[in-house]
Design a protein around this motif. Structure first.
Motif, PDB file in Angstrom:
ATOM      1  N   ALA A 149       0.831  -1.206   0.000  1.00  0.00           N
ATOM      2  CA  ALA A 149       0.000   0.000   0.000  1.00  0.00           C
ATOM      3  C   ALA A 149       0.866   1.257   0.000  1.00  0.00           C
ATOM      4  CB  ALA A 149      -0.932  -0.011   1.205  1.00  0.00           C
ATOM      5  N   GLU A 150       1.961   1.230   0.746  1.00  0.00           N
ATOM      6  CA  GLU A 150       2.864   2.381   0.780  1.00  0.00           C
ATOM      7  C   GLU A 150       3.530   2.582  -0.575  1.00  0.00           C
ATOM      8  OE1 GLU A 150       6.655   4.068   3.415  1.00  0.00           O
ATOM      9  OE2 GLU A 150       5.780   2.101   3.846  1.00  0.00           O
ATOM     10  N   ARG A 151       3.911   1.492  -1.214  1.00  0.00           N
ATOM     11  CA  ARG A 151       4.557   1.578  -2.519  1.00  0.00           C
ATOM     12  C   ARG A 151       3.633   2.204  -3.558  1.00  0.00           C
ATOM     13  NH1 ARG A 151       6.542  -3.109  -2.318  1.00  0.00           N
ATOM     14  NH2 ARG A 151       5.042  -4.315  -3.555  1.00  0.00           N
ATOM     15  N   HIS A 152       2.330   1.933  -3.434  1.00  0.00           N
ATOM     16  CA  HIS A 152       1.354   2.492  -4.375  1.00  0.00           C
ATOM     17  C   HIS A 152       0.735   3.787  -3.850  1.00  0.00           C
ATOM     18  CE1 HIS A 152       1.086  -0.855  -7.323  1.00  0.00           C
ATOM     19  NE2 HIS A 152       1.480  -1.599  -6.299  1.00  0.00           N
ATOM     20  N   ASP A 153       1.136   4.178  -2.653  1.00  0.00           N
ATOM     21  CA  ASP A 153       0.597   5.385  -2.004  1.00  0.00           C
ATOM     22  C   ASP A 153      -0.928   5.352  -1.980  1.00  0.00           C
ATOM     23  OD1 ASP A 153       0.732   7.753  -0.608  1.00  0.00           O
ATOM     24  OD2 ASP A 153       0.795   9.008  -2.405  1.00  0.00           O
ATOM     25  N   LYS A 154      -1.476   4.217  -1.533  1.00  0.00           N
ATOM     26  CA  LYS A 154      -2.919   4.052  -1.399  1.00  0.00           C
ATOM     27  C   LYS A 154      -3.252   3.533  -0.003  1.00  0.00           C
ATOM     28  CE  LYS A 154      -4.122   3.110  -6.260  1.00  0.00           C
ATOM     29  NZ  LYS A 154      -5.123   4.178  -6.395  1.00  0.00           N
ATOM     30  N   ASN A 155      -4.506   3.699   0.366  1.00  0.00           N
ATOM     31  CA  ASN A 155      -4.978   3.163   1.641  1.00  0.00           C
ATOM     32  C   ASN A 155      -5.855   1.948   1.360  1.00  0.00           C
ATOM     33  OD1 ASN A 155      -6.996   2.940   4.019  1.00  0.00           O
ATOM     34  ND2 ASN A 155      -5.438   4.370   4.784  1.00  0.00           N
ATOM     35  N   ILE A 156      -5.606   0.858   2.079  1.00  0.00           N
ATOM     36  CA  ILE A 156      -6.343  -0.374   1.874  1.00  0.00           C
ATOM     37  C   ILE A 156      -7.020  -0.791   3.171  1.00  0.00           C
ATOM     38  CG2 ILE A 156      -4.293  -1.784   2.359  1.00  0.00           C
ATOM     39  CD1 ILE A 156      -7.141  -2.666  -0.125  1.00  0.00           C
ATOM     40  N   GLY A 157      -8.256  -1.266   3.051  1.00  0.00           N
ATOM     41  CA  GLY A 157      -8.968  -1.777   4.215  1.00  0.00           C
ATOM     42  C   GLY A 157      -8.434  -3.128   4.638  1.00  0.00           C
ATOM     43  N   VAL A 158      -8.426  -3.354   5.952  1.00  0.00           N
ATOM     44  CA  VAL A 158      -7.884  -4.595   6.511  1.00  0.00           C
ATOM     45  C   VAL A 158      -8.928  -5.248   7.399  1.00  0.00           C
ATOM     46  CG1 VAL A 158      -6.116  -5.606   8.007  1.00  0.00           C
ATOM     47  CG2 VAL A 158      -5.529  -3.717   6.467  1.00  0.00           C
ATOM     48  N   GLY A 159      -9.173  -6.518   7.134  1.00  0.00           N
ATOM     49  CA  GLY A 159      -9.938  -7.352   8.049  1.00  0.00           C
ATOM     50  C   GLY A 159      -8.988  -8.343   8.694  1.00  0.00           C
ATOM     51  N   LEU A 160      -9.141  -8.564   9.960  1.00  0.00           N
ATOM     52  CA  LEU A 160      -8.289  -9.523  10.669  1.00  0.00           C
ATOM     53  C   LEU A 160      -9.023 -10.859  10.729  1.00  0.00           C
ATOM     54  CD1 LEU A 160      -7.127  -7.260  13.647  1.00  0.00           C
ATOM     55  CD2 LEU A 160      -5.971  -7.640  11.459  1.00  0.00           C
ATOM     56  N   ARG A 161      -8.515 -11.844   9.988  1.00  0.00           N
ATOM     57  CA  ARG A 161      -9.123 -13.173  10.072  1.00  0.00           C
ATOM     58  C   ARG A 161      -8.593 -13.858  11.318  1.00  0.00           C
ATOM     59  NH1 ARG A 161      -9.661 -18.157   5.672  1.00  0.00           N
ATOM     60  NH2 ARG A 161     -10.796 -19.525   7.095  1.00  0.00           N
ATOM     61  N   ILE A 162      -9.507 -14.123  12.242  1.00  0.00           N
ATOM     62  CA  ILE A 162      -9.120 -14.662  13.543  1.00  0.00           C
ATOM     63  C   ILE A 162      -9.446 -16.145  13.615  1.00  0.00           C
ATOM     64  CG2 ILE A 162      -9.377 -14.414  16.036  1.00  0.00           C
ATOM     65  CD1 ILE A 162      -8.242 -11.950  14.583  1.00  0.00           C
ATOM     66  N   ASN A 163      -8.467 -16.924  14.045  1.00  0.00           N
ATOM     67  CA  ASN A 163      -8.693 -18.322  14.394  1.00  0.00           C
ATOM     68  C   ASN A 163      -9.036 -18.341  15.880  1.00  0.00           C
ATOM     69  OD1 ASN A 163      -8.551 -21.049  15.053  1.00  0.00           O
ATOM     70  ND2 ASN A 163      -6.767 -21.429  13.765  1.00  0.00           N
ATOM     71  N   PRO A 164     -10.332 -18.458  16.229  1.00  0.00           N
ATOM     72  CA  PRO A 164     -10.736 -18.286  17.625  1.00  0.00           C
ATOM     73  C   PRO A 164     -10.324 -19.454  18.499  1.00  0.00           C
ATOM     74  CG  PRO A 164     -12.600 -18.989  16.325  1.00  0.00           C
ATOM     75  CD  PRO A 164     -11.471 -18.776  15.349  1.00  0.00           C
ATOM     76  N   ALA A 165     -10.266 -19.179  19.778  1.00  0.00           N
ATOM     77  CA  ALA A 165      -9.884 -20.224  20.723  1.00  0.00           C
ATOM     78  C   ALA A 165     -10.971 -21.292  20.821  1.00  0.00           C
ATOM     79  CB  ALA A 165      -9.621 -19.611  22.099  1.00  0.00           C
ATOM     80  N   GLN A 166     -12.224 -20.901  20.591  1.00  0.00           N
ATOM     81  CA  GLN A 166     -13.346 -21.808  20.756  1.00  0.00           C
ATOM     82  C   GLN A 166     -13.768 -22.391  19.424  1.00  0.00           C
ATOM     83  OE1 GLN A 166     -16.483 -20.216  23.115  1.00  0.00           O
ATOM     84  NE2 GLN A 166     -17.856 -21.948  22.819  1.00  0.00           N
ATOM     85  N   GLN A 167     -13.968 -23.714  19.371  1.00  0.00           N
ATOM     86  CA  GLN A 167     -14.389 -24.387  18.154  1.00  0.00           C
ATOM     87  C   GLN A 167     -15.890 -24.258  17.953  1.00  0.00           C
ATOM     88  OE1 GLN A 167     -13.294 -28.484  17.834  1.00  0.00           O
ATOM     89  NE2 GLN A 167     -11.102 -28.111  17.749  1.00  0.00           N
ATOM     90  N   LEU A 168     -16.313 -24.325  16.698  1.00  0.00           N
ATOM     91  CA  LEU A 168     -17.724 -24.472  16.358  1.00  0.00           C
ATOM     92  C   LEU A 168     -18.001 -25.960  16.226  1.00  0.00           C
ATOM     93  CD1 LEU A 168     -20.536 -23.686  15.364  1.00  0.00           C
ATOM     94  CD2 LEU A 168     -19.565 -23.302  13.104  1.00  0.00           C
ATOM     95  N   MET A 169     -18.869 -26.469  17.065  1.00  0.00           N
ATOM     96  CA  MET A 169     -19.190 -27.888  17.028  1.00  0.00           C
ATOM     97  C   MET A 169     -20.325 -28.138  16.039  1.00  0.00           C
ATOM     98  SD  MET A 169     -16.870 -28.597  19.092  1.00  0.00           S
ATOM     99  CE  MET A 169     -17.098 -30.376  19.147  1.00  0.00           C
ATOM    100  N   GLY A 170     -20.493 -29.397  15.648  1.00  0.00           N
ATOM    101  CA  GLY A 170     -21.577 -29.771  14.759  1.00  0.00           C
ATOM    102  C   GLY A 170     -21.347 -29.382  13.317  1.00  0.00           C
ATOM    103  N   SER A 171     -20.106 -29.409  12.857  1.00  0.00           N
ATOM    104  CA  SER A 171     -19.796 -29.002  11.492  1.00  0.00           C
ATOM    105  C   SER A 171     -19.069 -30.119  10.761  1.00  0.00           C
ATOM    106  CB  SER A 171     -18.923 -27.744  11.504  1.00  0.00           C
ATOM    107  OG  SER A 171     -17.697 -27.986  12.154  1.00  0.00           O
ATOM    108  N   GLY A 172     -19.071 -30.008   9.430  1.00  0.00           N
ATOM    109  CA  GLY A 172     -18.460 -31.051   8.610  1.00  0.00           C
ATOM    110  C   GLY A 172     -16.975 -30.878   8.410  1.00  0.00           C
ATOM    111  N   MET A 173     -16.501 -29.646   8.279  1.00  0.00           N
ATOM    112  CA  MET A 173     -15.093 -29.385   8.053  1.00  0.00           C
ATOM    113  C   MET A 173     -14.694 -28.127   8.819  1.00  0.00           C
ATOM    114  SD  MET A 173     -13.052 -28.564   4.487  1.00  0.00           S
ATOM    115  CE  MET A 173     -13.539 -30.103   3.726  1.00  0.00           C
ATOM    116  N   ARG A 174     -13.746 -28.248   9.718  1.00  0.00           N
ATOM    117  CA  ARG A 174     -13.358 -27.114  10.550  1.00  0.00           C
ATOM    118  C   ARG A 174     -12.113 -26.441  10.002  1.00  0.00           C
ATOM    119  NH1 ARG A 174     -14.185 -30.594  16.051  1.00  0.00           N
ATOM    120  NH2 ARG A 174     -16.454 -30.723  15.922  1.00  0.00           N
ATOM    121  N   MET A 175     -12.177 -25.117   9.963  1.00  0.00           N
ATOM    122  CA  MET A 175     -11.051 -24.312   9.494  1.00  0.00           C
ATOM    123  C   MET A 175     -10.694 -23.243  10.516  1.00  0.00           C
ATOM    124  SD  MET A 175     -12.032 -24.005   5.457  1.00  0.00           S
ATOM    125  CE  MET A 175     -13.749 -23.696   5.770  1.00  0.00           C
ATOM    126  N   GLY A 176     -11.101 -23.447  11.748  1.00  0.00           N
ATOM    127  CA  GLY A 176     -10.793 -22.514  12.822  1.00  0.00           C
ATOM    128  C   GLY A 176     -11.105 -23.177  14.152  1.00  0.00           C
TER     129      GLY A 176
END
Length: 442
Positions: A149-176
């Motif tokens: 972003a600095e190299r292009h002198d632009k501002n970019i939005g950032v989302g933080l993808r969080i791998n949470p401490a707590q699992q989601l139960m009852g799912s077929g494939m877990r990615m966090g």
């Protein structure tokens, strides 16, 4: 409990009013499509996709945004059908998907980019396009994105993808909620916020993204999971010292491909989530925030049919084998070869015969491997060479998710039913296509 043949009949009725061996989505006979364009082919039903998008939006409420995960089906026309509804954004996971999303008509401010290994070239493309958020997956990626972003002198939005401490139960494939390559460890959240805020001229912290599972059918654990995401969002806002602009809850609503799986209760989940949202939305730390669900499979899976032709029928030691002109090379997921622990059959019908259960057969594709099998006990009605076999739930993770180059069979066609017409999106391949892009020795 409804059997797979019952489910296949229901899907055929939903897809095109199947009767007496005639399937005619939008009034167009599948047999006529096969006669004109050849087999195998993927057939997508545009009106079904539009209906599903609208139902999801209605269930979740008008204040919730739905983002189409292009990875589920990156076909341009399918993506355009969704984009033209003006009800969704797009979630992309590669530069190619970003090209599809922009070409389909999604605006940059409605696009987010996720993925565990974004290249510098992909980050540069996201910055140049000015998309709403790059969902970063490591502290190192934050630093790399800031440099771009600095190299292009632009501002970019950032989302933080969080791998949470707590699992989601009852799912077929877990990615966090577990150890894996996706997202930032929740323990690193404070550092990730600090690194992002250290570049105010070139990065804007939009919010958080939590995608921990797919093929989720249990409503109550998913609602509780959303509650945990709300709490994680408030924690992030406190660390940032200002309100968040985005909370991305992921998605993962289940599609009942197999026996003993019932439809995801969209209405009950929507009611539960709206109640949850009413509790949190008044918090000043979420003032003006965009609440997002990203869905792919759930929007397009049942609006797709894979059609392949029977080539041969033979008996082998008391078992009937039916072979077709397409298989795992065209539809990897339907043959159970895309990471499934247990290989189960999709709902499948002989589209050339009157409705009926038929005797169980082994249904195999054309590839020279025992892995190329749709199922070994499929009740296929009176199969004969030339019959058309339909594999339902094929709108997601079909064409683009398959090893199309395996054994060099021609690629399947892609066709869209839209406004009463069968529109050819991609023709059936030719044998000489195998040479495209290759250079011979001089």
């Amino acid at each position: 409990m409804r059997t797979q043949i019952d489910k296949a009949h229901d899907l055929a009725e939903r897809f095109g009013g199947w009767k007496d061996g005639v399937l005619a989505p939008g009034g167009v006979k599948v047999s006529d499509i096969a006669a004109e364009h050849g087999t195998p082919f993927y057939l997508y039903h545009g009106e079904m996709i539009v209906d599903r998008v609208r139902r999801v939006r209605e269930a979740l409420g008008g204040d919730v945004e739905v983002t189409y995960s292009v990875k589920a089906n990156p076909n341009l026309a399918v993506t355009q059908v969704i984009a033209r509804e003006h009800l969704t954004g797009a979630e992309v996971a590669s530069s190619g998907e970003l090209v599809v999303a922009r070409t389909a008509g999604f605006e940059p401010e409605d696009i987010v980019f996720a993925g565990p290994a974004k290249t510098d070239e992909e980050l540069e493309m996201a910055v140049r396009e000015g998309i709403f958020a790059v969902n970063v997956e490591s502290v190192n990626e934050i630093n790399r994105l800031a440099a771009v972003a600095e190299r292009h002198d632009k501002n970019i939005g950032v989302g933080l993808r969080i791998n949470p401490a707590q699992q989601l139960m009852g799912s077929g494939m877990r990615m966090g909620g577990t150890v894996g390559q996706f997202g930032l460890d929740e323990a690193d959240l404070e550092e990730a916020v600090r690194r992002t805020l250290a570049h105010p001229e070139h990065m804007t912290l939009r919010g958080i993204h939590v995608y921990t599972a797919t093929q989720v059918f249990e409503v109550d654990p998913l609602i509780e999971h959303c509650r945990n995401i709300f709490e994680l969002a408030l924690k992030t806002a406190d660390l940032a010292g200002r309100p968040l602009e985005m909370v991305d809850f992921g998605g993962g609503f289940g599609v009942p491909y197999f026996e003993k799986l019932e439809e995801f209760d969209l209405e009950r989940f929507g009611a539960g989530f709206q109640e949850l949202l009413a509790h949190y939305r008044t918090d000043p730390r979420l003032e003006g925030c965009r609440f997002v669900f990203e869905l792919g499979r759930y929007l397009v899976a049942d609006a797709g049919l894979y059609v392949t032709k029977v080539i041969d029928v033979k008996d082998m030691k008391g078992k009937t084998f039916v072979t077709t002109d397409g298989g795992m090379n065209h539809h990897l997921t339907a043959t159970g070869n895309m990471g499934q622990v247990f290989r189960k059959a999709y709902p499948i019908l002989n589209l050339s015969r009157s409705p009926g259960e038929g005797e169980p057969v082994a249904l195999a594709g054309p590839c020279c491997t025992p892995l190329d099998m749709f199922g070994t006990n499929i009740p296929l009605a009176d199969p004969e060479p030339g019959d058309l076999v339909g594999v339902f739930y094929s709108g997601a993770y079909g064409f683009s998710a398959s090893n199309l180059g395996f054994l060099s069979h021609p690629n399947p066609a892609e066709i869209l039913i839209w406004q009463g017409e069968a529109r050819l999106l991609r023709p059936v391949g030719k044998p000489e296509d195998v040479l495209k892009g290759q250079e011979a020795l001089v």
